[in-house]
Structure formats: C-alpha cells, structure tokens
Design an enzyme around this catalytic site. Structure first.
Site, PDB file in Angstrom:
ATOM      1  N   HIS A  15     -15.269   5.965  12.468  1.00 14.19           N
ATOM      2  CA  HIS A  15     -15.448   7.101  11.549  1.00 14.19           C
ATOM      3  C   HIS A  15     -16.895   7.557  11.558  1.00 14.19           C
ATOM      4  O   HIS A  15     -17.813   6.745  11.438  1.00 14.19           O
ATOM      5  CB  HIS A  15     -15.040   6.674  10.135  1.00 14.19           C
ATOM      6  CG  HIS A  15     -14.751   7.821   9.213  1.00 14.19           C
ATOM      7  ND1 HIS A  15     -15.726   8.701   8.806  1.00 14.19           N
ATOM      8  CD2 HIS A  15     -13.606   8.229   8.623  1.00 14.19           C
ATOM      9  CE1 HIS A  15     -15.186   9.602   8.003  1.00 14.19           C
ATOM     10  NE2 HIS A  15     -13.900   9.340   7.881  1.00 14.19           N
TER      11      HIS A  15
ATOM     12  N   GLY B 155       0.850  -1.189   0.000  1.00 13.76           N
ATOM     13  CA  GLY B 155       0.000   0.000   0.000  1.00 13.76           C
ATOM     14  C   GLY B 155       0.882   1.233   0.000  1.00 13.76           C
ATOM     15  O   GLY B 155       2.038   1.192  -0.433  1.00 13.76           O
ATOM     16  N   LEU B 156       0.366   2.334   0.509  1.00 11.58           N
ATOM     17  CA  LEU B 156       1.154   3.566   0.470  1.00 11.58           C
ATOM     18  C   LEU B 156       2.437   3.456   1.290  1.00 11.58           C
ATOM     19  O   LEU B 156       3.493   3.915   0.857  1.00 11.58           O
ATOM     20  CB  LEU B 156       0.311   4.743   0.960  1.00 11.58           C
ATOM     21  CG  LEU B 156      -0.735   5.247  -0.035  1.00 11.58           C
ATOM     22  CD1 LEU B 156      -1.511   6.404   0.554  1.00 11.58           C
ATOM     23  CD2 LEU B 156      -0.083   5.670  -1.346  1.00 11.58           C
TER      24      LEU B 156
ATOM     25  N   SER C 286     -16.430  10.243   2.645  1.00  5.48           N
ATOM     26  CA  SER C 286     -15.265  11.024   3.050  1.00  5.48           C
ATOM     27  C   SER C 286     -15.574  12.100   4.080  1.00  5.48           C
ATOM     28  O   SER C 286     -16.613  12.773   4.029  1.00  5.48           O
ATOM     29  CB  SER C 286     -14.645  11.697   1.818  1.00  5.48           C
ATOM     30  OG  SER C 286     -13.658  12.626   2.207  1.00  5.48           O
TER      31      SER C 286
ATOM     32  N   HIS D 260     -13.139   2.098  11.168  1.00  8.89           N
ATOM     33  CA  HIS D 260     -12.458   2.576   9.975  1.00  8.89           C
ATOM     34  C   HIS D 260     -10.948   2.372  10.000  1.00  8.89           C
ATOM     35  O   HIS D 260     -10.349   1.983   8.996  1.00  8.89           O
ATOM     36  CB  HIS D 260     -12.772   4.073   9.810  1.00  8.89           C
ATOM     37  CG  HIS D 260     -12.046   4.738   8.687  1.00  8.89           C
ATOM     38  ND1 HIS D 260     -12.164   4.326   7.369  1.00  8.89           N
ATOM     39  CD2 HIS D 260     -11.195   5.797   8.665  1.00  8.89           C
ATOM     40  CE1 HIS D 260     -11.410   5.096   6.597  1.00  8.89           C
ATOM     41  NE2 HIS D 260     -10.801   5.988   7.355  1.00  8.89           N
TER      42      HIS D 260
ATOM     43  N   LEU E 145      -2.698   8.839   5.150  1.00  9.68           N
ATOM     44  CA  LEU E 145      -1.878   8.888   3.942  1.00  9.68           C
ATOM     45  C   LEU E 145      -0.562   9.598   4.233  1.00  9.68           C
ATOM     46  O   LEU E 145       0.501   9.215   3.733  1.00  9.68           O
ATOM     47  CB  LEU E 145      -2.627   9.609   2.820  1.00  9.68           C
ATOM     48  CG  LEU E 145      -4.040   9.103   2.492  1.00  9.68           C
ATOM     49  CD1 LEU E 145      -4.588   9.825   1.265  1.00  9.68           C
ATOM     50  CD2 LEU E 145      -4.042   7.601   2.261  1.00  9.68           C
TER      51      LEU E 145
ATOM     52  N   ARG F 202      -6.995   9.274  15.321  1.00 12.79           N
ATOM     53  CA  ARG F 202      -6.283   9.878  14.192  1.00 12.79           C
ATOM     54  C   ARG F 202      -7.116  10.998  13.595  1.00 12.79           C
ATOM     55  O   ARG F 202      -8.316  10.840  13.377  1.00 12.79           O
ATOM     56  CB  ARG F 202      -5.987   8.812  13.121  1.00 12.79           C
ATOM     57  CG  ARG F 202      -5.337   9.406  11.878  1.00 12.79           C
ATOM     58  CD  ARG F 202      -4.978   8.318  10.879  1.00 12.79           C
ATOM     59  NE  ARG F 202      -6.119   7.651  10.295  1.00 12.79           N
ATOM     60  CZ  ARG F 202      -6.927   8.148   9.363  1.00 12.79           C
ATOM     61  NH1 ARG F 202      -6.748   9.393   8.923  1.00 12.79           N
ATOM     62  NH2 ARG F 202      -7.921   7.439   8.880  1.00 12.79           N
TER      63      ARG F 202
ATOM     64  N   ARG G  42     -12.885  13.196  14.506  1.00  5.61           N
ATOM     65  CA  ARG G  42     -13.752  12.055  14.225  1.00  5.61           C
ATOM     66  C   ARG G  42     -14.329  11.425  15.483  1.00  5.61           C
ATOM     67  O   ARG G  42     -15.491  11.020  15.507  1.00  5.61           O
ATOM     68  CB  ARG G  42     -12.970  11.009  13.428  1.00  5.61           C
ATOM     69  CG  ARG G  42     -12.644  11.470  12.024  1.00  5.61           C
ATOM     70  CD  ARG G  42     -11.755  10.489  11.289  1.00  5.61           C
ATOM     71  NE  ARG G  42     -11.552  10.939   9.918  1.00  5.61           N
ATOM     72  CZ  ARG G  42     -10.786  10.297   9.033  1.00  5.61           C
ATOM     73  NH1 ARG G  42     -10.142   9.209   9.383  1.00  5.61           N
ATOM     74  NH2 ARG G  42     -10.658  10.769   7.805  1.00  5.61           N
TER      75      ARG G  42
END
Length: 671
Positions: A267, A43-44, A285, A430, A470, A464, A338
C-alpha cells in the site's frame, strides 16, 4: 501437469451468475435445520456468511480468536467500499467495475468471479443501509461517493474514515440476531488449529480455547474459512498483530491448493517505519489521495537540507517540487492504482529523493485542497476578497469533515500537524491477493471446505484496487456463498449429525496436542518474535517490491535454515492450560516459516513484473521491461496453484488457464 477445474458456468459472462442460480440444487427450509456449518473467522466475510447462513436456517458454529467479532481486522478498513450504482452519473456501470478490477489486477484474476463481484456490489450497499450503516451523504441526503485509485469514476461509498468499522458493526448486529435465536453458536477466543477430513470431505475442526487451553472437537457438514490474509509473514505490515495464516495454511496442508502466494499488496500511503523496535505499521487511507498531492523535492540539495532540518517542506516553492505521479500519469494523477503508486514511491526513494531520516518517505500534501475548498466556501458564504488566513480556515474545516479522524491519527503517531505540514508516507505490506484456491462456488480442492474473503485468491489478480476488499468480503458472505454452498449440502440432507469420536478426529487432535507439547517442552533460548522479525527481514529484502532470481533462491535457503533453527531454539514461556499469547504466536510463526518458503518459490517461478512487484534482472536471468507486467498477446493468463507435499520447497505446481473472452485486453497503462 494437471489443469484445475474452476467450474465456471458456460454462457455469456453477464448471464453466468443468474443462470447458475436458476439451476443449482437447493436445500429446503426443513432440511436446513438438520445441517451444521462451521465458519472460521468473523470479519466481514465470515461474519456476513455466518449471519446469512443462520438466517437461511442452517445451524452455524462461528469461531473468532478475538474476544468479540467486533475486533476482527476488518474494523481497520478506512476508506470505503466500491459498488457500481452510478449515483454520481459519471458513467459507471457493472461492466466498468468489472473491467477496472481485472485491469487493476494485471489480468490475473478469474474473469467470471470478478464479473459476479461487480454484479452483486450494488446489493451490498442496499443491505448495509438497511442494517443502519451510516454511509456519508451529500447535501441533499443522498449517499455520497468518492474516487479511489485506478478508476475514472466515483464509486466508493464511505463512512468518514471508519468504513470497515461501520460495516463490521452491521454484520455483527446481524450475527447477534441469530445468536439470540440460537442459530449461531459463537465461540470467541477460540483458534482453529486443524481441519478434519472424513472420507475425503471436510467434516469439522480442532480448536483451542485460548482462555483455558482446552482442545476441542467440532463437527459439521461443511467448513467455511474466512480468516483473512497473511501479510504478517513480513512481520511489519498494516495488519493487526494477531492476523495470521494458520487456518488457511492448515487446510492447505490437508489438501486445499494454495494459489498465487507471492501476490502481495504494497500500500502506497502508510506512515513510514521509524525504527527496528516497531511491531506494526499504520495505514493512511487511500481516500486521502483524492485531495492529497504526492511529491518529492526536485533537487537533491533540498532533500539533504530537509533531512538535516535546515529546511521545511513548506519552504519549497511549486517549481522546486516534483509531483511525480501527476507528471508520469496525467490521466489518473495521484489516483493511480496502489501498485503503480508504490513502485513509483520506491523508485524516487531509491534514487535518493526520500525525505525522512531513513530516506524512505515521500510527501502527501493537502495545501492545494485546503486552498481550493477555502475559496469555494468563501464564494458560498458570500465573502468577498477573503484573506489567506480565512481561506485556510474555511478549507481546513472541509478537509477535517472529510478526513478528520485520519489526520488526528497521523498527528498522534508522528507529532506533526498535517493541516500545516505535508504528511510523510511510504509503501508497506497491506493485503494479500494470493490465498487458498477456490472454484466458482468458493469451494477449495477439498469437498465441503470453502474459503471466502481475503483468505481466497479469486478476485484481485496481482493487485487489488482500493475499496474492493470490503466489497469482496461482503459479496462472498452475503450473496455468493449462501447460494453455492446449498448445491453441495443438498446431498447431505440425510447424513445426520457428524460424530466426533472417529479416528480422523482422534488423529487430528493428537497432531495438535503433540505440537503444543513440543512448544511447551522445548528448551530453546530465543523468543518467537526473534524468529518472526528475522523472517520478515528476509521477506522484505528478497521477496518484497523488488525481486530477482538470485535473491529469491537465497530467501528460500535462508527461510529453510531459519525454520530449522526455530524448531531447535524457540522458547515458549508459561503453560498450555492457560491464556498464553506466546504459545499462540509460536504456532502462527511456525506456519509463516513454511508459507514464507512457498511464497519465495512462487515468486521465483514468475519471471515477470506485475502488481506491486518488479522482477529485476540479475546475472542469472534477463527480465522484462521495468514498469509493466510481461503478458502474452493471447487472451489468457495463468493462475499458479500449489499442492503441499510435506515441505514447502517440494510443493507441486498446477495451472488454471484464465480466458478473457469478454474484456478487451489493452496494455496496462494509466497515462
């Protein structure tokens, strides 16, 4: 009780990372050609790490359980990526990003790691723009920003509602360049099933070829795990159905401590659950909260009428609506963090104000934004006295340009037009802030074994902030790990290739094969999903947003009993020597059944409310006040890390003291 060594450098926090890079050991280019690194997950975090390490000259083996790195769950990230560039001129800075992240995490993240994250965030944007990532731009062609929850500035760079996909394609293109050069050996459709420890150092992995079923040995001088989070322990989450904890859990069982497992992000803006038949949930989102207003009816009579279909949400006047986030948190409004938004939504629904058939939904309304944008566009276009229909038409075009793909996704799933009627949303699992414990170098408690991205615990504390996942994944992969891993590998320049014919590889491979053989030969009667769904219900009901001592003790007992039943009665069809998704799931759910018990034990030990989790009072305890985390007035907090001792319930707790010397600790308020 031992105290973990985080290896945080001495000195002022703003100088730690720069000074550290100046003094760590390096590996010269000629020696890098003789060193092998395994990266698990693409992944990233894993993809950027693999590409960067190969670019530096190391020989990289990268493993992905998907058919391509492009299918990593990072692709699902929608809203954006944070960076402290202050392009909007609204007062942002490295310190403010650092402060917002630490505060947003309820002061439970490692301060030095977070400052480094904020410091390298600006480099990430430059790197991705150079790769061709199509970030949104303003009218003048400059990179645009929007705001996310828990902050008072606009620092989120985005590519419509597809930011994760575009960033992943950038990392994938960098990987492909190194694959073409032969510096990355790519192993698609391979799953890591164990790590191999030789002389107390991580020296390789055992992987299964998911197409043929073949068990393979792979050696390296260091192993990097970037396999994502474990939200699917709840069964229903916004994660991809294949997302799992196996790589992280296997390294935990081989000696890597696990930190804060119970810190889970709930989330606030997800499409509500619609029935027991669902296999996953869908994220909407957080960027939608820039323009969407969250509300429920003020009167229970209107709630009942909406549920029964006698009224529509658009029938209610402004005076009949409770914009409860704007009412409770006027400074941040709908853009509170959140955890705050999720707790508030649950509180309203628990009080009987939920607006769907199950009573588990609130409204996210764009009517005000459409009207505001429509009037602005009418002014720009010189339209005098525009009709209401014209204002709506112009406003919808602006909203579509910003969020069109998200609105389209919502309409396809729910069959409601969100331009005309408010979206319904409800909190869902999430992201996991907890994960494998790592030091400042991103190394676990096992030498040579690193953990990056969501799979580790270090940067987000108990909650978070939006658009920071990301940021962390790419910071770890592009700008942190490539420096810190060299300090360890500088001692391996004369080691030579690591052989795979040692007794340690033999034992690890035998353990993997024995477990596969068990699954294939067990004469059970229940599917893997049968057990996974039951685990998810226990987790959500007793270790979800609302927790108490009695429920958590019950959860530990019930999970242990479920695990015993699983090993007796699970049935896996097919064979081991073919592509067998049920066999893959069996191994992953077996790990979730162990992780779930440790999760509940960690939650039980935390007699506090923090992040998305409210610790209720039960007959057996007297909990903290509702709404905010219980925190000592001294400038420190603790990270709880767990050492595996055979059974999750027997795990041993260690503590790392987190000192907050460079940040002013304030009561965590968003009012």
């Amino acid at each position: 009780m031992s105290v973990l060594d985080s290896k945080v450098p001495k000195g002022p926090i703003k100088d730690k990372w720069t000074s550290y890079k100046d003094k760590i050991n390096l590996v010269n280019p000629a020696n890098k050609r003789n060193i092998d690194i395994i990266v698990v997950g693409t992944g990233l975090a894993g993809g950027s790490a693999a590409a960067t390490l190969a670019e530096l000259g190391y020989n990289v083996k990268a493993f992905a359980y998907q058919d391509s790195p492009r299918r990593a769950h990072s692709i699902a990230a929608q809203g954006g990526i944070n960076a402290a560039k202050n392009y909007m001129g609204d007062g942002d800075s490295v310190y403010r990003l650092f402060y917002d992240t630490v505060k947003g995490g309820d002061y439970r993240s490692r301060e030095a790691n977070v400052y480094r994250l904020a410091e390298v965030s600006a480099n990430i944007i430059d790197q991705c723009v150079a790769q061709g990532v199509p970030f949104a731009r303003d009218y003048g062609g400059l990179l645009d920003n929007r705001s996310f929850g828990g902050v008072l500035v606009s620092r989120t760079f985005y590519a419509k509602g597809q930011t994760g996909q575009q960033l992943l394609l950038g990392a994938y293109s960098a990987m492909n360049r190194q694959i073409a050069r032969g510096k990355i050996q790519m192993y698609n459709r391979h799953e890591m099933l164990d790590v191999v420890i030789v002389d107390e150092k991580a020296r390789g992995i055992i992987a299964r070829n998911l197409i043929t079923g073949e068990i393979e040995r792979h050696s390296a001088h260091a192993v990097v795990v970037g396999s994502g989070g474990y939200g699917n322990v709840y069964f229903l989450s916004t994660n991809a159905m294949g997302s799992n904890a196996t790589a992280a859990w296997k390294i935990h069982k081989k000696g890597a401590f696990f930190a804060n497992p119970c810190y889970t992000q709930i989330h606030p803006t997800c499409i509500p659950r619609s029935g027991d038949y669902q296999s996953k949930l869908t994220l909407m989102s957080e960027s939608l909260r820039n323009d969407g207003r969250i509300w429920v009816p003020k009167n229970l009579e209107d709630v009942k009428a909406i549920r029964e279909g006698r009224k529509k949400p658009t029938d209610l006047s402004e005076d009949e609506r409770d914009y409860y986030l704007e009412r409770r948190y006027p400074a941040f409004g709908n853009l509170v963090p959140r955890d705050v938004a999720s707790r508030a939504a649950k509180e309203r629904c628990d009080a009987g104000y939920g607006v769907n058939a199950t009573g588990e939904a609130v409204y996210l309304d764009f009517a005000s934004a459409i009207e505001r944008y429509g009037k602005e566009q009418a002014k720009i276009q010189g339209i005098d006295n525009p009709s209401k229909a014209k204002i709506t038409e112009l406003g919808e075009k602006i909203v579509e340009a910003k969020y069109g793909n998200l609105f389209q996704m919502y309409e396809k799933i729910v069959d409601d037009n969100p331009y005309k009627t408010p979206m319904m949303i409800y909190p869902a699992v999430h992201y996991t802030m907890g994960g494998v414990w790592v030091d400042y170098n991103l190394m676990t408690t096992v030498p040579g074994l690193y953990c990056i991205g969501e799979a580790n615990f270090s940067d987000h504390g108990a909650n978070r902030l939006g658009a920071s996942a990301l940021m962390q994944g790419l910071a770890d992969g592009y700008f942190v790990l490539p420096y810190t891993i060299g300090d360890y590998l500088s001692e391996d320049i004369r080691t030579g290739a690591i052989p795979t014919d040692s007794k340690e590889f033999d034992e690890a491979e035998k353990s993997v094969k024995d477990r596969i053989d068990f699954f294939m030969n067990n004469k059970g009667s229940k599917s893997v999903d049968y057990f996974h769904k039951r685990l998810g219900k226990i987790m959500w009901d007793k270790a979800g947003m609302s927790r108490n001592e009695k429920g958590l003790k019950e959860a530990m007992s019930e999970i242990k009993a479920l695990r015993e039943e699983f090993w007796k009665d699970v049935k896996v069809p097919g064979s081991a020597n073919e592509m067998n998704p049920e066999l893959e799931k069996a191994g992953r759910v077996a790990d979730f059944l162990e992780l779930g018990e440790l999760f509940a034990k960690d939650a039980l030990m935390r007699e506090e409310s923090c992040g998305g989790h409210f610790r209720e009072e039960s007959a057996e305890e007297s909990g903290p006040q509702k709404g905010e985390a219980k925190r000592d007035d001294k400038n420190f907090a603790f990270v709880a890390a767990w050492e595996y001792k055979g059974e999750p319930g027997d795990a041993v707790l260690h503590k790392e003291e987190l000192e907050f010397k460079d940040i002013e600790l304030k009561q965590r308020s968003y009012k």
